[in-house]
Motif scaffolding. Structure first.
Motif, mmCIF file in Angstrom:
data_model
loop_
_atom_site.group_PDB
_atom_site.id
_atom_site.type_symbol
_atom_site.label_atom_id
_atom_site.label_comp_id
_atom_site.label_asym_id
_atom_site.label_seq_id
_atom_site.Cartn_x
_atom_site.Cartn_y
_atom_site.Cartn_z
ATOM 1 N N ILE A 1 2.346 49.258 63.184
ATOM 2 C CA ILE A 1 1.781 50.610 63.259
ATOM 3 C C ILE A 1 0.793 50.700 64.421
ATOM 4 C CG2 ILE A 1 0.566 52.415 61.987
ATOM 5 C CD1 ILE A 1 1.459 50.958 59.414
ATOM 6 N N GLU A 2 -0.046 49.680 64.587
ATOM 7 C CA GLU A 2 -1.014 49.667 65.687
ATOM 8 C C GLU A 2 -0.304 49.727 67.034
ATOM 9 O OE1 GLU A 2 -4.264 46.987 63.191
ATOM 10 O OE2 GLU A 2 -3.115 46.090 64.828
ATOM 11 N N ASN A 3 0.752 48.945 67.190
ATOM 12 C CA ASN A 3 1.486 48.945 68.450
ATOM 13 C C ASN A 3 2.125 50.292 68.733
ATOM 14 O OD1 ASN A 3 0.884 46.259 69.043
ATOM 15 N ND2 ASN A 3 2.641 45.500 67.890
ATOM 16 N N CYS A 4 2.608 50.958 67.682
ATOM 17 C CA CYS A 4 3.190 52.289 67.852
ATOM 18 C C CYS A 4 2.128 53.283 68.308
ATOM 19 C CB CYS A 4 3.829 52.736 66.538
ATOM 20 S SG CYS A 4 4.689 54.318 66.643
ATOM 21 N N LEU A 5 0.942 53.218 67.714
ATOM 22 C CA LEU A 5 -0.146 54.105 68.115
ATOM 23 C C LEU A 5 -0.565 53.865 69.558
ATOM 24 C CD1 LEU A 5 -2.309 53.972 64.868
ATOM 25 C CD2 LEU A 5 -1.312 56.049 65.847
ATOM 26 N N ILE A 6 -0.692 52.598 69.941
ATOM 27 C CA ILE A 6 -1.150 52.265 71.294
ATOM 28 C C ILE A 6 -0.143 52.714 72.347
ATOM 29 C CG2 ILE A 6 -1.648 50.293 72.814
ATOM 30 C CD1 ILE A 6 -2.894 48.954 70.302
ATOM 31 N N ASP A 7 1.098 52.871 71.936
ATOM 32 C CA ASP A 7 2.114 53.344 72.876
ATOM 33 C C ASP A 7 1.900 54.803 73.262
ATOM 34 O OD1 ASP A 7 4.405 52.845 74.417
ATOM 35 O OD2 ASP A 7 5.695 53.778 72.926
ATOM 36 N N HIS A 8 1.047 55.521 72.510
ATOM 37 C CA HIS A 8 0.751 56.924 72.833
ATOM 38 C C HIS A 8 -0.361 56.972 73.884
ATOM 39 C CE1 HIS A 8 -0.473 61.118 72.449
ATOM 40 N NE2 HIS A 8 0.686 61.326 71.840
ATOM 41 N N PRO A 9 -0.274 57.844 74.882
ATOM 42 C CA PRO A 9 -1.282 57.883 75.959
ATOM 43 C C PRO A 9 -2.689 58.239 75.487
ATOM 44 C CG PRO A 9 0.239 59.745 76.119
ATOM 45 C CD PRO A 9 0.826 58.804 75.126
ATOM 46 N N GLU B 1 -2.708 65.226 63.999
ATOM 47 C CA GLU B 1 -1.336 65.682 63.781
ATOM 48 C C GLU B 1 -0.396 65.104 64.838
ATOM 49 O OE1 GLU B 1 -1.080 69.890 63.560
ATOM 50 O OE2 GLU B 1 -2.412 70.078 61.825
ATOM 51 N N LEU B 2 -0.879 65.036 66.085
ATOM 52 C CA LEU B 2 -0.066 64.517 67.179
ATOM 53 C C LEU B 2 0.275 63.041 66.955
ATOM 54 C CD1 LEU B 2 0.993 65.439 70.033
ATOM 55 C CD2 LEU B 2 -1.080 64.388 70.959
ATOM 56 N N LEU B 3 -0.726 62.248 66.569
ATOM 57 C CA LEU B 3 -0.513 60.818 66.385
ATOM 58 C C LEU B 3 0.299 60.519 65.126
ATOM 59 C CD1 LEU B 3 -4.029 59.441 67.425
ATOM 60 C CD2 LEU B 3 -1.917 59.480 68.781
ATOM 61 N N GLN B 4 0.071 61.305 64.081
ATOM 62 C CA GLN B 4 0.868 61.115 62.869
ATOM 63 C C GLN B 4 2.345 61.394 63.143
ATOM 64 O OE1 GLN B 4 -1.294 63.752 60.248
ATOM 65 N NE2 GLN B 4 -2.320 62.049 59.199
ATOM 66 N N ALA B 5 2.612 62.444 63.879
ATOM 67 C CA ALA B 5 3.996 62.773 64.217
ATOM 68 C C ALA B 5 4.612 61.683 65.090
ATOM 69 C CB ALA B 5 4.055 64.126 64.923
ATOM 70 N N HIS B 6 3.803 61.131 65.995
ATOM 71 C CA HIS B 6 4.265 60.067 66.887
ATOM 72 C C HIS B 6 4.735 58.859 66.085
ATOM 73 C CE1 HIS B 6 4.328 57.455 70.422
ATOM 74 N NE2 HIS B 6 3.584 56.582 69.733
ATOM 75 N N ALA C 1 8.938 53.922 59.629
ATOM 76 C CA ALA C 1 9.323 54.406 58.301
ATOM 77 C C ALA C 1 8.328 55.452 57.811
ATOM 78 C CB ALA C 1 9.379 53.241 57.327
ATOM 79 N N PRO C 2 8.768 56.364 56.935
ATOM 80 C CA PRO C 2 7.864 57.429 56.457
ATOM 81 C C PRO C 2 6.590 56.915 55.809
ATOM 82 C CG PRO C 2 10.141 57.920 55.885
ATOM 83 C CD PRO C 2 10.137 56.524 56.436
ATOM 84 N N TYR C 3 6.675 55.782 55.113
ATOM 85 C CA TYR C 3 5.490 55.262 54.427
ATOM 86 C C TYR C 3 4.508 54.568 55.374
ATOM 87 C CZ TYR C 3 8.096 50.826 54.653
ATOM 88 O OH TYR C 3 8.790 49.729 55.083
ATOM 89 N N GLN C 4 4.889 54.419 56.661
ATOM 90 C CA GLN C 4 4.037 53.694 57.597
ATOM 91 C C GLN C 4 3.091 54.596 58.395
ATOM 92 O OE1 GLN C 4 7.449 51.439 59.433
ATOM 93 N NE2 GLN C 4 6.031 49.718 59.298
ATOM 94 N N TYR C 5 3.335 55.888 58.420
ATOM 95 C CA TYR C 5 2.465 56.708 59.270
ATOM 96 C C TYR C 5 1.076 56.813 58.637
ATOM 97 C CZ TYR C 5 2.201 61.132 56.634
ATOM 98 O OH TYR C 5 1.903 62.106 55.719
ATOM 99 N N PRO C 6 0.022 56.858 59.453
ATOM 100 C CA PRO C 6 -1.341 56.890 58.902
ATOM 101 C C PRO C 6 -1.666 58.239 58.262
ATOM 102 C CG PRO C 6 -1.397 57.041 61.302
ATOM 103 C CD PRO C 6 0.025 56.781 60.927
#
Length: 564
Positions: free
Chosen positions: A456-464, A503-508, A514-519
């Motif tokens: 999850i952290e890596n997915c978030l960091i991929d966002h600018p 909202e932007l990061l949650q959608a990202h 997986a649906p249960y992984q978003y913060p």
């Protein structure tokens, strides 16, 4: 490329001589050779830009002087000598001198406060401490409560309680006969970071340097090669700086850069360019900062880099791709611990790296993933990473620590039979690649699903918008826990509306994982709590969430950042 892993792994044999000394291997054998004595050992610079160059001859002569001084103080075999210095030449001199005497080096970070220093000095019963102006005040405050400390040697320090470094060395001869130590004799007492409890002293033998070499060579794409120069911002008081950078570089007779002062991405690139650095070890945190600050480094800097090793946390796909695309280098991730370093990793020239994977077990190490009963799990299942005392040929593995200093119960608890457990979780795929699943105490369940924070952290960091992120469980009455993310924003997004950003990061995350992984909850901070070795302290954040939920684990407030 041809995958050479199986041939390398199965043909590897340990060659550990009965007599071995780190000082001899890393310094004296070079200085004693007329051809090698003038090799450059150290490039040193401070934050003001002052620079020095040290040859192996100069390093050996100065270390001999200090060794004579230590012997005159009564330091002998097995005695502990504390070294509270940063990346400066005297740090290397101290290590070589202490090993030459047959004593044990106690590396201490200059960042330690009095309490941290006192705990380690008292526990180790160090007899002598070496300090400079950055560590002097805190160590003096700690030494008052440490009766075993009989002498403090100071560099650039004026205090009547401290023996000046220059005065001590000026009275000593530049010749010294190093102690004839066994490979199994204790050499280094490194305290764990204490992120999961009180720091414990891991006692390492001289042979541990040999145990580190296969992983070092592989992770640095078959180091050394002609013209290689090494640099890492990792503190030489920690495993990462000492065993992943300083000692292996000196063992191979190659130059290493030491740079005192605060790490910044811009200074990192300047050092890489100025010294034509070819090989480096950079924490994922440092790589993230460099990626965000200088997205296209080759357009600004003339770099000679050929290899990057990273460890401490997962690099993640975004940083992996940036290294490959912007630097032209596939980073080699590595996994190890203070107690047993360089266990798993990649070597881009010998076997393919897979983004997000920790890599494969390095030659010489028998590594498995175990269940709670100490049995290997099936392919793809998550378990605890563990190292066997013996390699696949039945020979003792020299990478293992001797035990925790005067703490036999903790040493015994570390082992399940011949397996030494790491406390880190992973799975192994059919090709032998390890996939990190977090610390055993970082993984949590939400609505019955098992969640590891790294993905999850890596997915978030991929966002600018995200400079750094940490994921922890937030207690929830219905689901047990929900996913909570702490986020440090990049400057371009720092003034954005927090609700919009959330909202932007949650959608990202929701569209990628997986649906249960978003913060379900995101909180913004100016900085994440970090260890001195560059690891995110998720435990601090996890305890904070427990405290907020009314559980007895509250902590003082963090510095928050509220976008407007």
């Amino acid at each position: 490329m041809t995958d050479q892993y199986q041939a390398l792994y199965h043909s590897f044999r340990w060659l550990v001589p009965p007599a071995f000394n780190i000082a001899q291997a890393c310094c004296h054998r070079w200085a004693d050779s007329s051809l090698d004595a003038r090799r450059i050992a150290l490039y040193i610079e401070d934050e003001a830009g002052n620079r020095e160059v040290w040859t192996y001859a100069r390093l050996a002569e100065t270390a001999n002087q200090l060794a004579n001084g230590l012997v005159r103080m009564g330091v002998g075999r097995g005695d502990r000598v504390a070294v509270a210095l940063g990346q400066r030449p005297e740090t290397v001199v101290a290590h070589i001198a202490i090993h030459s005497v047959g004593a044990v080096v106690l590396p201490l970070s200059p960042l330690f406060g009095p309490d941290a220093l006192e705990q380690r000095l008292r526990d180790s019963e160090a007899r002598v401490a070496i300090v400079d102006d950055s560590s002097c005040a805190n160590l003096l405050a700690a030494a008052d409560r440490c009766p075993a400390v009989r002498q403090i040697i100071g560099i650039d320090v004026k205090d009547e309680h401290i023996l000046p470094w220059r005065s001590l060395l000026a009275r000593q001869l530049p010749h010294f006969r190093p102690a004839n130590t066994r490979a199994s004799d204790p050499a280094i007492l490194l305290y764990t970071s204490g992120t999961t409890g009180a720091p414990k002293g891991a006692l390492l033998p001289h042979a541990v340097l040999i145990g580190n070499l296969p992983g070092f060579v592989a992770s640095q794409d078959w180091f050394p090669q002609p013209g290689d120069v090494f640099w890492s911002p990792a503190d030489w008081a920690w495993t990462g700086g000492l065993m992943d950078a300083l000692l292996p570089s000196l063992y191979f007779g190659t130059p290493i850069v030491g740079a005192r002062g605060r790490f910044t991405p811009e200074r990192a690139f300047e050092i890489l360019e100025r010294y034509r650095v070819t090989n480096t070890f950079l924490f994922p945190t440092a790589l993230k900062m460099m990626m965000k600050a200088v997205p296209e480094p080759r357009a600004q800097y003339r770099l000679a880099l050929r290899s990057i090793m990273s460890a401490g946390e997962s690099v993640g796909e975004a940083v992996f791709n940036w290294c490959r695309d912007a630097l032209g280098i596939t980073p080699n991730e590595m996994f190890g611990q203070t107690e047993m370093n360089y266990l798993i990793g990649n070597s881009g020239q010998k076997w393919p790296a897979r983004a997000g994977s920790m890599g494969r077990a390095y030659p010489g190490h028998q590594v498995a993933v175990l269940d709670e009963l100490g049995q290997p799990v099936k392919t793809g299942e998550v378990g605890e990473i563990a190292l066997n005392r013996h390699d696949i040929h039945g020979h003792p593995d020299p990478i293992l620590f001797l035990g925790y200093w005067r703490n036999e119960p903790a040493t015994q608890a570390k082992f399940s039979g011949d397996w030494c457990r790491t406390g880190d979780l992973a799975s192994i795929d059919a090709d032998g690649y390890f996939w990190y699943a977090g610390r055993a105490d970082d993984v949590f369940k939400t609505s019955g699903y098992r969640v590891g924070p790294g993905e999850i952290e890596n997915c978030l960091i991929d966002h600018p918008a995200v400079a750094n992120a940490a994921v922890v469980p937030k207690p929830d009455a219905e689901r047990g826990n929900v996913v909570k993310a702490y986020v440090v924003l990049t400057p371009d997004y720092a003034q954005r509306d927090p609700a919009e950003l959330t909202e932007l990061l949650q959608a990202h995350v929701r569209t990628r994982l997986a649906p249960y992984q978003y913060p379900k909850d995101i909180e913004y901070l100016d900085a994440l709590p970090m260890t001195a070795t560059g690891k995110v302290q998720r435990r601090v954040l996890r305890l904070r969430e427990q405290g907020r939920a009314g559980l007895p684990a509250g902590l003082p407030p963090l510095t928050t950042s509220t976008p407007t």
